[in-house]
Design a protein around this motif. Structure first.
Motif, PDB file in Angstrom:
ATOM      1  N   ALA A  58       0.903  -1.270   0.081  1.00 24.44           N
ATOM      2  CA  ALA A  58      -0.041   0.208  -0.005  1.00 24.44           C
ATOM      3  C   ALA A  58       0.831   1.390   0.089  1.00 24.44           C
ATOM      4  N   GLU A  59       2.234   1.090  -0.259  1.00 22.07           N
ATOM      5  CA  GLU A  59       2.919   2.239  -0.482  1.00 22.07           C
ATOM      6  C   GLU A  59       3.733   2.243  -2.058  1.00 22.07           C
ATOM      7  N   GLY A  60       4.054   3.515  -2.297  1.00 23.76           N
ATOM      8  CA  GLY A  60       4.969   3.427  -3.581  1.00 23.76           C
ATOM      9  C   GLY A  60       6.334   2.957  -2.999  1.00 23.76           C
TER      10      GLY A  60
ATOM     11  N   PHE B   7      12.915  -4.049  -5.410  1.00 21.43           N
ATOM     12  CA  PHE B   7      13.231  -3.938  -6.727  1.00 21.43           C
ATOM     13  C   PHE B   7      14.442  -3.353  -7.405  1.00 21.43           C
TER      14      PHE B   7
ATOM     15  N   LYS C 136      13.226   6.011 -19.164  1.00 21.01           N
ATOM     16  CA  LYS C 136      12.562   5.323 -18.299  1.00 21.01           C
ATOM     17  C   LYS C 136      13.249   4.251 -17.583  1.00 21.01           C
ATOM     18  N   TYR C 137      12.665   3.949 -16.497  1.00 24.94           N
ATOM     19  CA  TYR C 137      13.190   2.967 -15.655  1.00 24.94           C
ATOM     20  C   TYR C 137      12.613   1.761 -15.976  1.00 24.94           C
TER      21      TYR C 137
ATOM     22  N   PHE D 204      12.185  -1.979 -14.588  1.00 25.73           N
ATOM     23  CA  PHE D 204      12.382  -2.551 -13.234  1.00 25.73           C
ATOM     24  C   PHE D 204      12.316  -4.152 -13.396  1.00 25.73           C
ATOM     25  N   GLY D 205      12.990  -4.757 -12.525  1.00 24.96           N
ATOM     26  CA  GLY D 205      12.959  -6.257 -12.242  1.00 24.96           C
ATOM     27  C   GLY D 205      11.435  -6.714 -11.683  1.00 24.96           C
ATOM     28  N   THR D 206      11.239  -7.810 -11.365  1.00 20.55           N
ATOM     29  CA  THR D 206       9.762  -8.190 -11.009  1.00 20.55           C
ATOM     30  C   THR D 206       9.770  -8.400  -9.496  1.00 20.55           C
ATOM     31  N   GLY D 207      11.199  -8.144  -8.658  1.00 20.43           N
ATOM     32  CA  GLY D 207      11.013  -7.781  -7.396  1.00 20.43           C
ATOM     33  C   GLY D 207      11.255  -9.021  -6.575  1.00 20.43           C
TER      34      GLY D 207
ATOM     35  N   TYR E  43       3.894   5.323 -14.176  1.00 17.36           N
ATOM     36  CA  TYR E  43       4.249   3.546 -14.266  1.00 17.36           C
ATOM     37  C   TYR E  43       2.817   2.804 -13.818  1.00 17.36           C
TER      38      TYR E  43
ATOM     39  N   GLN F 184       1.752  -0.811 -11.967  1.00 16.86           N
ATOM     40  CA  GLN F 184       2.344  -1.995 -11.546  1.00 16.86           C
ATOM     41  C   GLN F 184       1.025  -2.972 -11.324  1.00 16.86           C
TER      42      GLN F 184
ATOM     43  N   GLY G  69       2.746  -8.981  -8.821  1.00 17.74           N
ATOM     44  CA  GLY G  69       3.819  -9.734  -9.189  1.00 17.74           C
ATOM     45  C   GLY G  69       4.776  -9.512 -10.191  1.00 17.74           C
ATOM     46  N   GLN G  70       4.452  -8.191 -10.771  1.00 17.55           N
ATOM     47  CA  GLN G  70       5.441  -7.653 -11.588  1.00 17.55           C
ATOM     48  C   GLN G  70       6.027  -6.203 -11.026  1.00 17.55           C
ATOM     49  N   GLY G  71       6.911  -5.744 -11.792  1.00 16.86           N
ATOM     50  CA  GLY G  71       7.745  -4.558 -11.576  1.00 16.86           C
ATOM     51  C   GLY G  71       7.027  -3.515 -12.224  1.00 16.86           C
ATOM     52  N   PRO G  72       7.198  -2.421 -11.708  1.00 18.57           N
ATOM     53  CA  PRO G  72       6.334  -1.087 -12.477  1.00 18.57           C
ATOM     54  C   PRO G  72       6.895  -1.195 -14.065  1.00 18.57           C
TER      55      PRO G  72
ATOM     56  N   PHE H 127       6.525   1.293 -17.566  1.00 18.02           N
ATOM     57  CA  PHE H 127       6.671   2.635 -17.855  1.00 18.02           C
ATOM     58  C   PHE H 127       5.588   3.036 -18.855  1.00 18.02           C
TER      59      PHE H 127
ATOM     60  N   LEU I 264      -1.857  -1.035  -9.842  1.00 13.85           N
ATOM     61  CA  LEU I 264      -1.339   0.236  -9.096  1.00 13.85           C
ATOM     62  C   LEU I 264      -0.899   1.308  -9.909  1.00 13.85           C
TER      63      LEU I 264
ATOM     64  N   LEU J 275       1.433   4.611 -10.264  1.00 16.49           N
ATOM     65  CA  LEU J 275       2.624   5.110  -9.783  1.00 16.49           C
ATOM     66  C   LEU J 275       2.921   6.399 -10.523  1.00 16.49           C
TER      67      LEU J 275
ATOM     68  N   PRO K 287       2.676   7.521  -3.660  1.00 16.36           N
ATOM     69  CA  PRO K 287       2.096   6.150  -3.090  1.00 16.36           C
ATOM     70  C   PRO K 287       1.348   5.445  -3.789  1.00 16.36           C
ATOM     71  N   GLY K 288       1.016   6.108  -4.942  1.00 14.99           N
ATOM     72  CA  GLY K 288       0.069   5.272  -6.183  1.00 14.99           C
ATOM     73  C   GLY K 288      -1.319   5.532  -5.961  1.00 14.99           C
TER      74      GLY K 288
END
Lengths: 113, 113
Positions: free
Chosen positions: A41-43, A89, A100-101, A103-106, B35, B37, B40-43, B45, B88, B90, B106-107
């Motif tokens: 629930a946070e960014g 991440f 753009k960034y 990201f990995g899947t975390g 972004y 999200q 199960g995935q990263g953000p 773009f 989500l 972001l 925070p999204g």
């Protein structure tokens, strides 16, 4: 094409021990890497970064290591604390056009008290 | 200092409806990126704006649009909502569109029924 990969979806570590989170990338043009931490629930919160001209960067309990030849970076947390439990991440700015960034899947880290 | 703020925090819409999400960047930051999200995935773009101009667009359909205002705040619009748009959303701000760390809000959690 997943240019940034985190192959471990989860990791559990005892409080006080070292947590090591791994990230691999395929694009040799990436020249900067970042780690973000995300609570539910946070960014994402920026944690630490490293330029490709370095192989190590430290900030308190957090250290990022970069191995360019292996296209691999890792985040070390020492000592791990229960408050570190979150999803981590890794990300890299795209070098072709937009900044753009990517990201990995975390990796979900759980630090056990 | 206030961080990146987003509104609303949660939103429920039905298929076919339209939604507008809002973002206020950190004071002094002139670039805003959006972004998406999913679990199960990263953000991923969506857009980047700098000095009120679009500087990058991700692989999203034309149903997604955005703009940046003179005060550097931004809106993301999604038309003809699909179930798959549930995610989500972001917003991230940075001083410039290149070479600067992006800081996330925070999204907004969007649920499409």
């Amino acid at each position: 094409d997943q240019q940034v990969k985190q192959n471990s979806p989860s990791l559990s570590v005892q409080e006080g021990r070292i947590s090591i989170l791994n990230c691999d990338y395929t694009n040799s043009m990436f020249d900067y890497f970042l780690w973000y931490k995300k609570y539910p629930a946070e960014g994402p919160t920026f944690l630490i970064s490293i330029s490709s001209i370095k192989d190590k960067n430290e900030d308190g309990r957090f250290t990022v290591f970069l191995n360019k030849s292996a296209k691999h970076l890792s985040l070390h947390i020492v000592p791990s604390q229960p408050g570190d439990s979150a999803v981590y991440f890794c990300a890299a700015p795209d070098t072709s056009g937009t900044y753009k960034y990517i990201f990995g899947t975390g990796t979900r880290l759980k630090v056990l008290a | 200092d206030a961080g990146v703020t987003q509104s609303p925090t949660h939103l429920i819409k039905t298929r076919g409806q339209q939604v507008t999400l809002r973002c206020s960047p950190i004071s002094g930051h002139k670039s805003v990126s959006w972004y998406q999200q999913v679990l199960g995935q990263g953000p991923q773009f969506i857009f980047q704006y700098y000095e009120k101009e679009e500087r990058g667009r991700g692989n999203f359909p034309d149903r997604f649009s955005a703009r940046q205002f003179p005060n550097y705040s931004s809106e993301l619009n999604v038309n003809a909502l699909l179930l798959g748009d549930s995610a989500l959303y972001l917003c991230a701000s940075s001083l410039r569109h290149r070479g600067e760390t992006q800081y996330f809000g925070p999204g907004t959690r969007l649920l499409v029924l």
